[in-house]
Scaffold this active site. Sequence first.
Site, PDB file in Angstrom:
ATOM      1  N   LYS A  55       0.815  -1.219   0.000  1.00 33.77           N
ATOM      2  CA  LYS A  55       0.000   0.000   0.000  1.00 33.77           C
ATOM      3  C   LYS A  55       0.848   1.269   0.000  1.00 33.77           C
ATOM      4  O   LYS A  55       2.059   1.248   0.242  1.00 33.77           O
ATOM      5  CB  LYS A  55      -0.966  -0.021   1.186  1.00 33.77           C
ATOM      6  N   ARG A  79      -4.599  -9.773   4.438  1.00 33.66           N
ATOM      7  CA  ARG A  79      -4.975  -9.715   3.015  1.00 33.66           C
ATOM      8  C   ARG A  79      -3.730  -9.346   2.214  1.00 33.66           C
ATOM      9  O   ARG A  79      -3.182  -8.253   2.384  1.00 33.66           O
ATOM     10  CB  ARG A  79      -6.090  -8.691   2.815  1.00 33.66           C
TER      11      ARG A  79
END
Length: 286
Positions: free
Chosen positions: A221, A255
Amino acid sequence: MLRLGRREFDTHEPVIMAIVNRTPDSFYDQGATFRDEPALARVEQAVAEGAAIIDIGGVKAGPGEEVTAEEEARRTVGFVAEVRRRFPDVVISVDTWRAEVGAAVCEAGADLLNDAWGGVDPGLAEVAARYGVGLVCTHAGGAEPRTRPHRVAYDDVMADILRVTVGLAERALALGVPRESILIDPGHDFGKNTRHSLEATRRLGEMVSTGWPVLVSLSNKDFVGETLDKPVKERVVGTLATTAVSAWLGAQVYRVHEVAETRQVLDMVASIAGHRAPAVARRGLA
């Protein structure tokens, strides 16, 4: 005990959720699993490498071309049915914020609805209750789906995360979603700048202390990229470092894009914590 689909996971059992994007424009793989066969191959590989959950998404999180509910369903429903047929024991999650898509994928065999946008459609939790499936309750800072944060501010970011996620979890429970199938997610990057996401990681133990299982979506991210000043394809090391910290602080579900690497990190942390025996024990015994 966390219960999803046919699977049960003990409190200290780390669980990997592998990302399979059915989008032509995802930020990380740029559509590598948009077509069915590469996507099914990805599922097979992820399961072999230790993923217990497959998270299927039909709309990328960031801004881009509009994807209607009909198109999102077209990308995901048939694929969910095929994954269910080929992998009867895997937990199937679908990353969606729309109730109508949630209902369609549940009909096709989904076990978990991953609502990354913080309950923007309150009907999604009602769908989870109606079908008896799990629900991920995420903090997105009140952001609209597929928007990026702009000068967002919190008096106390973790206090806001706890207020929102626990509130969503309690509402889901009241609607009839099974308690053992509800997770909370701090929502790294969603409605947050990099400093917010770092603080959320540092204080993750406060979420764990609520008693709800904690899911973290850290993989490659922007907060990792900005912290280390690395482009998307060079964020794996930073992601794995953040994964290790999150595991030590008690998060349960991860995840991820890189399943095998994450499995090693989680196994190592679990062994250090005393929750897992070493795979082999030879040193000093000869």
